[in-house]
Design a protein around this motif. Structure first.
Motif, PDB file in Angstrom:
ATOM      1  N   HIS A   8      20.539  19.205  41.046  1.00 28.11           N
ATOM      2  CA  HIS A   8      20.709  20.526  41.638  1.00 28.11           C
ATOM      3  C   HIS A   8      19.459  21.380  41.451  1.00 28.11           C
ATOM      4  O   HIS A   8      19.101  21.727  40.327  1.00 28.11           O
ATOM      5  N   ARG A   9      18.763  21.643  42.556  1.00 28.97           N
ATOM      6  CA  ARG A   9      17.480  22.372  42.520  1.00 28.97           C
ATOM      7  C   ARG A   9      16.468  21.642  41.648  1.00 28.97           C
ATOM      8  O   ARG A   9      15.603  22.258  41.015  1.00 28.97           O
ATOM      9  N   GLY A  10      16.584  20.313  41.624  1.00 29.97           N
ATOM     10  CA  GLY A  10      15.792  19.507  40.713  1.00 29.97           C
ATOM     11  C   GLY A  10      16.445  19.470  39.349  1.00 29.97           C
ATOM     12  O   GLY A  10      17.638  19.762  39.205  1.00 29.97           O
ATOM     13  N   ALA A  11      15.674  19.112  38.333  1.00 29.76           N
ATOM     14  CA  ALA A  11      16.215  19.078  36.964  1.00 29.76           C
ATOM     15  C   ALA A  11      16.224  20.510  36.427  1.00 29.76           C
ATOM     16  O   ALA A  11      15.447  20.875  35.538  1.00 29.76           O
ATOM     17  N   SER A  12      17.135  21.328  36.964  1.00 27.47           N
ATOM     18  CA  SER A  12      17.072  22.774  36.729  1.00 27.47           C
ATOM     19  C   SER A  12      17.545  23.187  35.345  1.00 27.47           C
ATOM     20  O   SER A  12      17.395  24.345  34.963  1.00 27.47           O
ATOM     21  N   ALA A  13      18.120  22.253  34.581  1.00 26.61           N
ATOM     22  CA  ALA A  13      18.484  22.580  33.201  1.00 26.61           C
ATOM     23  C   ALA A  13      17.277  22.555  32.268  1.00 26.61           C
ATOM     24  O   ALA A  13      17.289  23.200  31.222  1.00 26.61           O
ATOM     25  N   VAL A  14      16.227  21.844  32.668  1.00 26.11           N
ATOM     26  CA  VAL A  14      15.073  21.676  31.776  1.00 26.11           C
ATOM     27  C   VAL A  14      13.754  22.107  32.398  1.00 26.11           C
ATOM     28  O   VAL A  14      12.721  22.095  31.728  1.00 26.11           O
ATOM     29  N   LEU A  27      13.633  12.920  38.863  1.00 26.55           N
ATOM     30  CA  LEU A  27      13.490  11.494  39.149  1.00 26.55           C
ATOM     31  C   LEU A  27      13.305  10.706  37.857  1.00 26.55           C
ATOM     32  O   LEU A  27      13.827   9.603  37.714  1.00 26.55           O
ATOM     33  N   GLU A  28      12.583  11.291  36.905  1.00 30.11           N
ATOM     34  CA  GLU A  28      12.397  10.640  35.604  1.00 30.11           C
ATOM     35  C   GLU A  28      13.705  10.560  34.830  1.00 30.11           C
ATOM     36  O   GLU A  28      13.908   9.651  34.024  1.00 30.11           O
ATOM     37  N   LEU A  29      14.621  11.508  35.091  1.00 31.70           N
ATOM     38  CA  LEU A  29      15.897  11.574  34.368  1.00 31.70           C
ATOM     39  C   LEU A  29      17.006  10.774  35.041  1.00 31.70           C
ATOM     40  O   LEU A  29      18.146  10.811  34.587  1.00 31.70           O
ATOM     41  N   GLY A  30      16.680  10.070  36.110  1.00 29.89           N
ATOM     42  CA  GLY A  30      17.666   9.181  36.723  1.00 29.89           C
ATOM     43  C   GLY A  30      18.330   9.683  37.983  1.00 29.89           C
ATOM     44  O   GLY A  30      19.266   9.045  38.477  1.00 29.89           O
ATOM     45  N   ALA A  31      17.878  10.803  38.529  1.00 32.73           N
ATOM     46  CA  ALA A  31      18.453  11.288  39.782  1.00 32.73           C
ATOM     47  C   ALA A  31      18.180  10.299  40.908  1.00 32.73           C
ATOM     48  O   ALA A  31      17.078   9.756  41.018  1.00 32.73           O
ATOM     49  N   THR A  32      19.185  10.057  41.728  1.00 35.98           N
ATOM     50  CA  THR A  32      19.005   9.252  42.939  1.00 35.98           C
ATOM     51  C   THR A  32      19.066  10.127  44.187  1.00 35.98           C
ATOM     52  O   THR A  32      18.913   9.640  45.301  1.00 35.98           O
ATOM     53  N   GLY A  33      19.300  11.417  43.966  1.00 39.86           N
ATOM     54  CA  GLY A  33      19.283  12.402  45.033  1.00 39.86           C
ATOM     55  C   GLY A  33      18.743  13.709  44.486  1.00 39.86           C
ATOM     56  O   GLY A  33      18.765  13.955  43.280  1.00 39.86           O
ATOM     57  N   ILE A  34      18.239  14.545  45.368  1.00 37.30           N
ATOM     58  CA  ILE A  34      17.776  15.878  44.998  1.00 37.30           C
ATOM     59  C   ILE A  34      18.400  16.879  45.952  1.00 37.30           C
ATOM     60  O   ILE A  34      18.439  16.663  47.164  1.00 37.30           O
ATOM     61  N   LEU A  93       8.780  22.812  51.914  1.00 33.78           N
ATOM     62  CA  LEU A  93       9.591  21.627  52.185  1.00 33.78           C
ATOM     63  C   LEU A  93       8.703  20.397  52.354  1.00 33.78           C
ATOM     64  O   LEU A  93       9.066  19.302  51.913  1.00 33.78           O
ATOM     65  N   GLU A  94       7.530  20.571  52.950  1.00 34.08           N
ATOM     66  CA  GLU A  94       6.621  19.436  53.140  1.00 34.08           C
ATOM     67  C   GLU A  94       6.247  18.782  51.811  1.00 34.08           C
ATOM     68  O   GLU A  94       6.095  17.563  51.727  1.00 34.08           O
ATOM     69  N   ASP A  95       6.091  19.583  50.773  1.00 31.06           N
ATOM     70  CA  ASP A  95       5.701  19.048  49.468  1.00 31.06           C
ATOM     71  C   ASP A  95       6.760  18.095  48.924  1.00 31.06           C
ATOM     72  O   ASP A  95       6.436  17.033  48.379  1.00 31.06           O
ATOM     73  N   LEU A  96       8.022  18.475  49.071  1.00 26.14           N
ATOM     74  CA  LEU A  96       9.102  17.624  48.573  1.00 26.14           C
ATOM     75  C   LEU A  96       9.289  16.398  49.455  1.00 26.14           C
ATOM     76  O   LEU A  96       9.520  15.293  48.953  1.00 26.14           O
ATOM     77  N   LEU A  97       9.169  16.570  50.752  1.00 26.43           N
ATOM     78  CA  LEU A  97       9.282  15.416  51.657  1.00 26.43           C
ATOM     79  C   LEU A  97       8.191  14.393  51.360  1.00 26.43           C
ATOM     80  O   LEU A  97       8.441  13.184  51.380  1.00 26.43           O
ATOM     81  N   GLU A  98       7.004  14.881  51.061  1.00 30.45           N
ATOM     82  CA  GLU A  98       5.901  13.967  50.729  1.00 30.45           C
ATOM     83  C   GLU A  98       6.185  13.224  49.428  1.00 30.45           C
ATOM     84  O   GLU A  98       5.929  12.022  49.316  1.00 30.45           O
ATOM     85  N   LEU A  99       6.734  13.925  48.436  1.00 34.91           N
ATOM     86  CA  LEU A  99       7.071  13.289  47.163  1.00 34.91           C
ATOM     87  C   LEU A  99       8.079  12.161  47.361  1.00 34.91           C
ATOM     88  O   LEU A  99       7.985  11.106  46.707  1.00 34.91           O
ATOM     89  N   LEU A 100       9.028  12.367  48.260  1.00 42.35           N
ATOM     90  CA  LEU A 100      10.129  11.414  48.422  1.00 42.35           C
ATOM     91  C   LEU A 100       9.898  10.382  49.519  1.00 42.35           C
ATOM     92  O   LEU A 100      10.695   9.460  49.666  1.00 42.35           O
ATOM     93  N   GLN A 101       8.820  10.530  50.252  1.00 43.49           N
ATOM     94  CA  GLN A 101       8.628   9.703  51.451  1.00 43.49           C
ATOM     95  C   GLN A 101       8.668   8.210  51.160  1.00 43.49           C
ATOM     96  O   GLN A 101       9.240   7.435  51.927  1.00 43.49           O
ATOM     97  N   ASP A 102       8.087   7.780  50.055  1.00 43.27           N
ATOM     98  CA  ASP A 102       8.016   6.351  49.746  1.00 43.27           C
ATOM     99  C   ASP A 102       9.047   5.921  48.706  1.00 43.27           C
ATOM    100  O   ASP A 102       8.911   4.870  48.075  1.00 43.27           O
ATOM    101  N   ARG A 103      10.086   6.735  48.516  1.00 46.71           N
ATOM    102  CA  ARG A 103      11.170   6.403  47.598  1.00 46.71           C
ATOM    103  C   ARG A 103      12.452   6.224  48.397  1.00 46.71           C
ATOM    104  O   ARG A 103      12.476   6.444  49.614  1.00 46.71           O
ATOM    105  N   ASP A 104      13.523   5.845  47.697  1.00 47.87           N
ATOM    106  CA  ASP A 104      14.812   5.727  48.375  1.00 47.87           C
ATOM    107  C   ASP A 104      15.759   6.868  48.004  1.00 47.87           C
ATOM    108  O   ASP A 104      16.958   6.806  48.227  1.00 47.87           O
ATOM    109  N   THR A 105      15.188   7.940  47.459  1.00 50.79           N
ATOM    110  CA  THR A 105      15.962   9.110  47.041  1.00 50.79           C
ATOM    111  C   THR A 105      16.605   9.798  48.251  1.00 50.79           C
ATOM    112  O   THR A 105      15.975   9.942  49.303  1.00 50.79           O
ATOM    113  N   ILE A 106      17.859  10.241  48.077  1.00 49.30           N
ATOM    114  CA  ILE A 106      18.541  11.025  49.106  1.00 49.30           C
ATOM    115  C   ILE A 106      18.204  12.493  48.890  1.00 49.30           C
ATOM    116  O   ILE A 106      18.220  12.986  47.754  1.00 49.30           O
TER     117      ILE A 106
END
Length: 244
Positions: A8-14, A27-34, A93-106
């Motif tokens: 939720h909003r990334g790893a917003s607890a930390v 992503l380091e903490l195991g999220a498969t979606g953002i 939004l482009e920054d996040l799309l670029e981060l996820l482009q080569d991953r399988d994250t939802i």
């Protein structure tokens, strides 16, 4: 079925919410979606920030819509959370799309167009998602259901999720009127029998915002397709322990 672990909003607890630091850490903490939130600047840029107003999570003041991207990118979006995040900037939004482009994250993109309608936002978001080739890995959500219906008319290939609080009667029937794919319900509005009946109608649940491990376990047992949480590491541990 693999349950999507939406940060939720990334790893917003930390980390400071809706920053690249929060997205990378999730992503380091195991999220498969953002999950993230989109507002629009005065000059039409798609800025990732939850509030319409700047003061809670940045050093700025006033509404996003009244500032240009040039002005917004000068703001500090991290020091409010902790000193070590000083200098963190608002992302596009482009920054996040670029981060996820080569991953399988939802990616769950929430259109924050309930207070301000942001004309043209739907077209801009859809164009970027298509440009980055992520139409199959994006869910568009909003509390503005008119906007969701419009998104589906523009891009039937992109999934949509209906955000709502509680008390929506037979939400899977309502989802059919919008041609929506998912129900992004406040988690207390999600009962096991609702999940079952929705699935029979081809609609899945992605409840929000679930931070209690006991409630996470209940929703996993109920068969939800995804869970939106501030603690993706906690959810990842539960999912691994249960083999799902």
């Amino acid at each position: 079925m693999n349950i999507i672990n939406f940060a939720h909003r990334g790893a917003s607890a930390v980390c400071p919410e809706n920053t690249m630091a929060a997205f990378r850490r999730s992503l380091e903490l195991g999220a498969t979606g953002i999950e993230t939130d989109v507002q629009m600047s005065r000059d039409g840029r798609l800025v990732l920030i939850h509030d319409e107003e700047l003061s809670r999570t940045t050093t700025g003041t006033g509404f996003i819509k009244d500032h240009t991207w040039g002005e917004l990118q000068q703001l500090d979006a991290g020091s409010w959370f902790a000193p070590e995040f000083q200098g963190e900037r608002l992302p596009l939004l482009e920054d996040l799309l670029e981060l996820l482009q080569d991953r399988d994250t939802i990616l769950n993109i929430e259109l924050k167009n309930g207070v301000f309608l942001y004309p043209g936002m739907e077209e801009k978001v859809i164009a970027l998602v298509r440009a980055y080739g992520l139409t199959e890995r994006v869910v568009l959500s909003s509390f503005n259901h008119y906007s969701l219906a419009y998104c589906k008319s523009l891009a039937p290939e992109i999934r949509t999720g209906i955000l709502y609080g509680e008390g929506l009667y037979r939400p899977w029937d309502y989802a059919a009127t919008l041609h929506a794919d998912a129900l992004h319900a406040f988690h207390f509005a999600v009962l096991p029998e609702f999940v079952t009946e929705a699935a029979e109608h081809g609609v899945v649940y992605h409840p929000f915002t679930v931070n209690d491990p006991k409630r996470m376990a209940e929703l996993i047992d109920a068969g939800v397709a995804g869970i939106i949480t501030d603690h993706p590491d906690m959810l990842a541990g539960l999912l691994a322990a249960r083999g799902v």
